[in-house]
Scaffold this motif. Structure first.
Motif, mmCIF file in Angstrom:
data_model
loop_
_atom_site.group_PDB
_atom_site.id
_atom_site.type_symbol
_atom_site.label_atom_id
_atom_site.label_comp_id
_atom_site.label_asym_id
_atom_site.label_seq_id
_atom_site.Cartn_x
_atom_site.Cartn_y
_atom_site.Cartn_z
ATOM 1 N N VAL A 95 -69.858 -65.330 -65.588
ATOM 2 C CA VAL A 95 -68.711 -65.026 -64.728
ATOM 3 C C VAL A 95 -68.062 -63.672 -65.097
ATOM 4 C CG1 VAL A 95 -67.415 -66.446 -65.934
ATOM 5 C CG2 VAL A 95 -66.865 -66.015 -63.492
ATOM 6 N N ILE A 96 -67.658 -62.806 -64.284
ATOM 7 C CA ILE A 96 -66.735 -61.669 -64.575
ATOM 8 C C ILE A 96 -65.612 -61.616 -63.470
ATOM 9 C CG2 ILE A 96 -68.615 -60.366 -65.454
ATOM 10 C CD1 ILE A 96 -68.658 -58.541 -63.047
ATOM 11 N N VAL A 97 -64.700 -60.952 -64.005
ATOM 12 C CA VAL A 97 -63.480 -60.700 -62.885
ATOM 13 C C VAL A 97 -63.046 -59.219 -62.945
ATOM 14 C CG1 VAL A 97 -61.128 -61.215 -62.332
ATOM 15 C CG2 VAL A 97 -62.560 -63.085 -63.308
ATOM 16 N N LEU A 98 -63.221 -58.682 -61.676
ATOM 17 C CA LEU A 98 -62.743 -57.280 -61.301
ATOM 18 C C LEU A 98 -61.532 -57.495 -60.602
ATOM 19 C CD1 LEU A 98 -66.261 -55.898 -60.534
ATOM 20 C CD2 LEU A 98 -65.257 -55.644 -62.631
ATOM 21 N N SER A 99 -60.517 -56.550 -60.972
ATOM 22 C CA SER A 99 -59.114 -56.785 -60.476
ATOM 23 C C SER A 99 -58.659 -55.358 -60.002
ATOM 24 C CB SER A 99 -58.181 -57.297 -61.510
ATOM 25 O OG SER A 99 -58.487 -58.449 -61.602
ATOM 26 N N GLU A 100 -57.854 -55.352 -58.757
ATOM 27 C CA GLU A 100 -57.745 -54.009 -58.000
ATOM 28 C C GLU A 100 -56.117 -54.139 -57.440
ATOM 29 O OE1 GLU A 100 -61.392 -51.704 -56.811
ATOM 30 O OE2 GLU A 100 -61.254 -53.592 -55.893
ATOM 31 N N ASN A 101 -55.300 -53.183 -57.630
ATOM 32 C CA ASN A 101 -54.008 -53.367 -56.960
ATOM 33 C C ASN A 101 -54.087 -53.120 -55.668
ATOM 34 O OD1 ASN A 101 -52.515 -53.569 -59.507
ATOM 35 N ND2 ASN A 101 -52.971 -51.376 -60.002
ATOM 36 N N LYS A 102 -53.513 -53.854 -55.007
ATOM 37 C CA LYS A 102 -53.465 -53.858 -53.238
ATOM 38 C C LYS A 102 -52.634 -52.547 -52.897
ATOM 39 C CE LYS A 102 -52.230 -57.584 -51.115
ATOM 40 N NZ LYS A 102 -51.722 -58.943 -50.568
ATOM 41 N N ALA A 103 -51.680 -51.794 -53.813
ATOM 42 C CA ALA A 103 -51.107 -50.829 -53.497
ATOM 43 C C ALA A 103 -51.973 -49.573 -53.341
ATOM 44 C CB ALA A 103 -49.796 -50.417 -54.434
ATOM 45 N N ASP A 104 -53.174 -49.622 -53.852
ATOM 46 C CA ASP A 104 -53.927 -48.825 -53.752
ATOM 47 C C ASP A 104 -54.835 -48.565 -52.421
ATOM 48 O OD1 ASP A 104 -53.259 -47.992 -56.226
ATOM 49 O OD2 ASP A 104 -55.048 -49.042 -57.403
ATOM 50 N N PHE A 105 -54.685 -49.560 -51.526
ATOM 51 C CA PHE A 105 -55.364 -49.720 -50.481
ATOM 52 C C PHE A 105 -54.397 -49.811 -49.213
ATOM 53 C CE2 PHE A 105 -57.808 -51.614 -53.667
ATOM 54 C CZ PHE A 105 -58.917 -51.110 -53.791
ATOM 55 N N GLU A 106 -54.602 -49.146 -48.124
ATOM 56 C CA GLU A 106 -53.803 -49.134 -46.979
ATOM 57 C C GLU A 106 -54.383 -50.315 -45.877
ATOM 58 O OE1 GLU A 106 -52.044 -46.309 -43.630
ATOM 59 O OE2 GLU A 106 -53.325 -45.441 -44.905
ATOM 60 N N ASN A 107 -53.710 -51.224 -45.723
ATOM 61 C CA ASN A 107 -53.727 -52.219 -44.806
ATOM 62 C C ASN A 107 -55.102 -52.916 -44.972
ATOM 63 O OD1 ASN A 107 -51.172 -51.733 -43.553
ATOM 64 N ND2 ASN A 107 -52.177 -49.933 -42.341
ATOM 65 N N LEU A 108 -55.367 -53.193 -46.162
ATOM 66 C CA LEU A 108 -56.899 -53.893 -46.239
ATOM 67 C C LEU A 108 -56.678 -55.396 -46.368
ATOM 68 C CD1 LEU A 108 -59.822 -53.139 -46.853
ATOM 69 C CD2 LEU A 108 -59.214 -53.314 -49.387
ATOM 70 N N THR A 109 -57.415 -56.040 -45.845
ATOM 71 C CA THR A 109 -57.290 -57.486 -45.672
ATOM 72 C C THR A 109 -58.242 -58.144 -46.790
ATOM 73 O OG1 THR A 109 -58.840 -58.003 -43.895
ATOM 74 C CG2 THR A 109 -56.783 -57.576 -43.217
ATOM 75 N N ILE A 110 -58.114 -59.466 -47.159
ATOM 76 C CA ILE A 110 -58.909 -60.015 -48.007
ATOM 77 C C ILE A 110 -60.302 -59.936 -47.610
ATOM 78 C CG2 ILE A 110 -58.209 -62.587 -47.119
ATOM 79 C CD1 ILE A 110 -58.702 -63.436 -49.928
ATOM 80 N N GLU A 111 -60.389 -60.471 -46.100
ATOM 81 C CA GLU A 111 -61.823 -60.253 -45.674
ATOM 82 C C GLU A 111 -62.533 -58.946 -45.477
ATOM 83 O OE1 GLU A 111 -59.070 -61.585 -43.895
ATOM 84 O OE2 GLU A 111 -59.457 -63.623 -43.930
ATOM 85 N N GLN A 112 -61.633 -58.033 -45.489
ATOM 86 C CA GLN A 112 -62.104 -56.616 -45.376
ATOM 87 C C GLN A 112 -62.778 -56.348 -46.965
ATOM 88 O OE1 GLN A 112 -58.909 -54.594 -43.807
ATOM 89 N NE2 GLN A 112 -59.974 -54.156 -41.843
ATOM 90 N N HIS A 113 -61.994 -56.615 -48.123
ATOM 91 C CA HIS A 113 -62.261 -56.306 -49.121
ATOM 92 C C HIS A 113 -63.361 -57.329 -49.726
ATOM 93 C CE1 HIS A 113 -62.048 -56.463 -53.815
ATOM 94 N NE2 HIS A 113 -61.067 -55.417 -53.669
ATOM 95 N N SER A 114 -63.572 -58.423 -49.188
ATOM 96 C CA SER A 114 -64.697 -59.018 -49.561
ATOM 97 C C SER A 114 -65.756 -58.564 -48.803
ATOM 98 C CB SER A 114 -64.581 -60.664 -48.987
ATOM 99 O OG SER A 114 -65.647 -61.446 -49.018
ATOM 100 N N GLU A 115 -65.688 -58.291 -47.484
ATOM 101 C CA GLU A 115 -66.989 -57.531 -47.001
ATOM 102 C C GLU A 115 -67.486 -56.334 -47.669
ATOM 103 O OE1 GLU A 115 -68.201 -55.856 -42.447
ATOM 104 O OE2 GLU A 115 -66.127 -56.307 -42.890
ATOM 105 N N ILE A 116 -66.596 -55.619 -48.080
ATOM 106 C CA ILE A 116 -66.981 -54.315 -48.913
ATOM 107 C C ILE A 116 -67.469 -54.474 -49.950
ATOM 108 C CG2 ILE A 116 -65.974 -52.198 -49.973
ATOM 109 C CD1 ILE A 116 -63.932 -52.175 -47.697
ATOM 110 N N THR A 117 -67.130 -55.446 -50.709
ATOM 111 C CA THR A 117 -67.350 -55.542 -52.173
ATOM 112 C C THR A 117 -68.786 -56.511 -52.154
ATOM 113 O OG1 THR A 117 -66.113 -57.392 -52.507
ATOM 114 C CG2 THR A 117 -65.544 -55.718 -53.333
ATOM 115 N N ARG A 118 -69.115 -57.360 -51.180
ATOM 116 C CA ARG A 118 -70.209 -57.814 -50.801
ATOM 117 C C ARG A 118 -71.352 -56.919 -50.377
ATOM 118 N NH1 ARG A 118 -67.803 -61.128 -47.128
ATOM 119 N NH2 ARG A 118 -69.293 -60.502 -45.331
#
Length: 211
Positions: free
Chosen positions: A91-114
């Motif tokens: 297992v690994i955990v990668l973390s990113e600040n939400k302030a670095d993205f404009e209006n990005l939803t959790i579903e969009q973040h999941s879709e991009i990283t997937r």
């Protein structure tokens, strides 16, 4: 826009070497050539919880189950990395600040990283979202992904967790032949994730007045 993702080459190293040194010459996906047991693995109980592993950023932590240890050989920059190499669980955990993205939803973040992960796989199969909708008290989105990279078959649980200030990508994986057996424990490891406040900076005491 830069989003952290998992480097497949490092995954291959983890699975192929299975606890050996980086220069080891082995084709085995299991430490020391041992056979992965075929008996079902019992789900770990709360009493099995071990050490709490704090992330490099000091703002996240993972409660390690019995047999799990920190493993800094899985990713070059993940905040948290741990494994149970005897049963090929990682297992690994990668973390990113939400302030670095404009209006990005959790579903969009999941879709991009997937998508970044799937692009690196041959014959990928995606299932989900699963019924995991929270990790702790935070919203989560989870998918199961299986595929092949350089001849190695891999099965992932790809989980995105949203907190007030960050998106956390939790990537847990094992071999497909062990996936159903290991999945309950991988899910419990994922649920052991928690965001914490960074420790306050300590102030140096003021120097004493000169005598």
């Amino acid at each position: 826009m830069f989003i952290k993702t998992f480097t497949p080459v490092l995954l291959l190293t983890a699975l192929v070497l299975g606890g050996c040194t980086p220069n080891a010459n082995t084709d085995s996906a299991n430490p020391e050539g041992a056979t992965v047991p075929t008996e079902p693995t019992e789900a770990a109980s709360p009493e099995d919880a071990g050490n709490v592993l704090v992330g490099l950023d000091g703002q996240s932590q993972l409660t390690l189950l019995n047999g799990w240890v920190e493993d800094r050989e899985l990713h070059e920059s993940a905040e948290i990395q741990a494994s149970k190499r005897g049963s090929e669980e990682y297992v690994i955990v990668l973390s990113e600040n939400k302030a670095d993205f404009e209006n990005l939803t959790i579903e969009q973040h999941s879709e991009i990283t997937r998508g970044l992960l799937v692009e690196s796989l041959t014959d990928p199969e995606i299932t989900g979202p699963t019924d995991v909708t929270t990790v702790g008290s935070n919203p989560a989105v989870q998918y199961e992904i299986q595929g092949t990279i350089e001849g190695i078959n891999v099965a992932y649980l790809h989980t995105t967790v949203e907190t007030p200030t960050k998106y956390h990508q939790i990537l847990a994986w094992t071999l497909p032949s062990s996936f159903e057996r290991n999945k309950p424990e991988l899910q419990q490891v994922i649920q052991g994730f928690k965001e914490v406040e960074a420790p306050a900076a300590t102030e140096s005491p003021a120097p004493s007045p000169a005598q």
